[in-house]
Design an enzyme around this catalytic site. Structure first.
Site, PDB file in Angstrom:
ATOM      1  N   CYS A 191       0.861  -1.190   0.000  1.00  0.00           N
ATOM      2  CA  CYS A 191       0.000   0.000   0.000  1.00  0.00           C
ATOM      3  C   CYS A 191       0.897   1.239   0.000  1.00  0.00           C
ATOM      4  O   CYS A 191       0.655   2.214  -0.707  1.00  0.00           O
ATOM      5  CB  CYS A 191      -0.884   0.037   1.244  1.00  0.00           C
ATOM      6  SG  CYS A 191      -1.824  -1.464   1.578  1.00  0.00           S
ATOM      7  N   HIS A 195       0.971   4.787  -2.100  1.00  0.00           N
ATOM      8  CA  HIS A 195       0.318   5.901  -1.403  1.00  0.00           C
ATOM      9  C   HIS A 195       1.229   6.672  -0.447  1.00  0.00           C
ATOM     10  O   HIS A 195       0.806   7.651   0.148  1.00  0.00           O
ATOM     11  CB  HIS A 195      -0.944   5.397  -0.691  1.00  0.00           C
ATOM     12  CG  HIS A 195      -1.931   4.808  -1.651  1.00  0.00           C
ATOM     13  ND1 HIS A 195      -2.633   5.576  -2.546  1.00  0.00           N
ATOM     14  CD2 HIS A 195      -2.291   3.526  -1.888  1.00  0.00           C
ATOM     15  CE1 HIS A 195      -3.409   4.792  -3.284  1.00  0.00           C
ATOM     16  NE2 HIS A 195      -3.217   3.543  -2.917  1.00  0.00           N
ATOM     17  N   ARG A 234     -12.554  -1.095  -1.432  1.00  0.00           N
ATOM     18  CA  ARG A 234     -11.420  -0.431  -2.088  1.00  0.00           C
ATOM     19  C   ARG A 234     -10.127  -1.210  -1.870  1.00  0.00           C
ATOM     20  O   ARG A 234      -9.269  -1.263  -2.766  1.00  0.00           O
ATOM     21  CB  ARG A 234     -11.282   1.013  -1.574  1.00  0.00           C
ATOM     22  CG  ARG A 234     -10.351   1.864  -2.406  1.00  0.00           C
ATOM     23  CD  ARG A 234     -10.918   2.086  -3.802  1.00  0.00           C
ATOM     24  NE  ARG A 234     -10.002   2.796  -4.695  1.00  0.00           N
ATOM     25  CZ  ARG A 234      -9.036   2.222  -5.409  1.00  0.00           C
ATOM     26  NH1 ARG A 234      -8.826   0.917  -5.319  1.00  0.00           N
ATOM     27  NH2 ARG A 234      -8.272   2.932  -6.204  1.00  0.00           N
ATOM     28  N   CYS A 238      -7.380  -2.490  -4.765  1.00  0.00           N
ATOM     29  CA  CYS A 238      -5.917  -2.333  -4.707  1.00  0.00           C
ATOM     30  C   CYS A 238      -5.233  -3.695  -4.793  1.00  0.00           C
ATOM     31  O   CYS A 238      -4.252  -3.854  -5.517  1.00  0.00           O
ATOM     32  CB  CYS A 238      -5.502  -1.632  -3.425  1.00  0.00           C
ATOM     33  SG  CYS A 238      -5.871   0.118  -3.435  1.00  0.00           S
TER      34      CYS A 238
END
Lengths: 277, 101
Positions: A191, A195, A234, A238
């Site tokens: 992640c 991000h 969500r 991803c």
């Protein structure tokens, strides 16, 4: 072993310990500072707008779209569902503090009796089963609509997840943290790779959004989905993008990840539900 | 002469059947190995979504008696599962390198 070697080993151990055992408060400070230092012109609260805080062109289009938000009908349906009594005459309001109004900012919370993280969607379904109703499927549909309505009653309230301190809280928090930073899937991405390390940069035509503020605006109405989806929906997207197998809704790993991510956004105002591409 | 030819045909047929049976067993074993490794990736929390379709396609090939394809696909699934397990092992410590600095 001479004195110098001992000293070096001690220093190494101290530095390793300080990295892996930072307190949640220290983690949050580092996490939030990373974004505010990288994007000094953006206020902390604005990170809740996700990619639209970073990309002015995209923001202009988004603001124009929000003149007539695409989620209005679903949000109204969420309110109706929330206020519709169960067969036994009770309602969702009976299961939550403050009758379920203005509570989104406190979820997920840690249930020390059961030693587990409870998300708002899990609490909604537990409310149903405690009132002899069937649980709703997770991630989308009615549960996302109800959750979106509940989020709308919290608009402007700051995310306020209690700092993990007990053994159980810290274990859940650390598990969520490890999930966030671990590479997974065939493409070997975490992640954080998108991000944090590459925030604001492009992945094909899309600007990568900041993780700070991710949980503030969920459930989100995505044009791609043509419906509301929860934060865990969500997560699925991803995971699929990096070719990892998504996990079942409300699995322990997803709940812990949501706990970690939401705590990282403590202090940001709830601004959901929102629309996204 | 005719008897010799007939014997040869029978022997050839026998070996062909034997070879075919061995390949079917090999394919089934190969798929089982892939499934076992795939299960390990689930337990490790690092399942890749590319493994499931490979195993499904391998099973389909086995049903269609296309044993070579079944083995090829299940081998691919096994290789990917092994890589996922390496990833899982690596990430037990490597995740710390992704923390914001």
């Amino acid at each position: 072993m001479n004195l110098l070697s001992k000293a070096l080993i001690t220093l190494l151990l101290i530095s390793l310990t300080s990295v892996s055992y930072a307190t949640p408060e220290q983690d949050k400070e580092t996490f939030q500072s990373f974004y505010t230092e990288r994007f000094p012109d953006i206020s902390k609260a604005e990170f809740g707008d996700g990619v639209y805080a970073l990309d002015q062109d995209a923001r202009d289009q988004w603001e124009a779209m929000n003149d007539f938000p695409p989620y209005e009908d679903d949000l109204e349906e969420g309110e109706t569902l929330f206020n519709t009594p169960f067969t036994n005459g009770k309602s969702y309001a009976s299961c939550f503090e403050n009758d379920g109004e203005n509570i989104r900012q406190h979820y997920p919370k840690f249930d020390s009796k059961r030693n587990m993280v409870v998300t708002l969607e899990l609490a909604i379904n537990e409310c149903r089963t405690n009132n002899d109703e069937e649980p709703l499927p997770y991630k989308k549909g009615d549960i996302a609509k109800i959750s979106a309505y509940m989020a709308s009653t919290s608009e402007g309230s700051e995310i306020n997840i209690a700092t993990p301190t007990s053994k159980g809280e810290l274990a859940a928090y650390e598990a969520g943290k490890q999930y966030f930073y671990s590479k997974r899937g065939q493409l070997n991405f975490s992640c954080a790779n998108c991000h944090i390390q590459n925030v604001g940069r492009k992945a094909r035509s899309e600007t990568l959004s900041p993780a700070l503020g991710h949980p503030t605006h969920f459930p989100v109405y995505r044009m791609k989905w043509e419906s509301f989806g929860t934060l865990q929906r969500r997560f699925d997207s991803c995971n699929k993008q990096v070719r990892a197998e998504p996990l079942p809704g409300q699995s322990e790993a997803y709940r812990n990840l949501e706990y970690f991510m939401t705590y990282m956004s403590n202090g940001l105002p709830v601004n959901g539900p929102a629309s996204r591409k | 002469m005719k008897l010799k030819a007939l014997s040869l045909i029978i022997i050839f047929g026998f070996f062909c059947t034997l070879a075919n049976a061995t390949t079917a067993t090999d394919a089934a074993k190969s798929i089982q190995l892939a499934e076992d490794l795939w299960d390990k990736t689930k337990s490790a929390g690092h399942e890749w979504n590319t493994i499931k379709p490979l195993v499904a396609q391998a099973k389909q090939a086995l049903e269609s008696k296309d044993f070579a394809t079944a083995i090829e696909l299940s081998n691919k699934a096994s290789q990917q599962a092994e890589l996922a397990l390496i990833q899982a092992e690596h990430e037990k410590t490597n995740w710390l390198n992704n923390l914001p600095k």
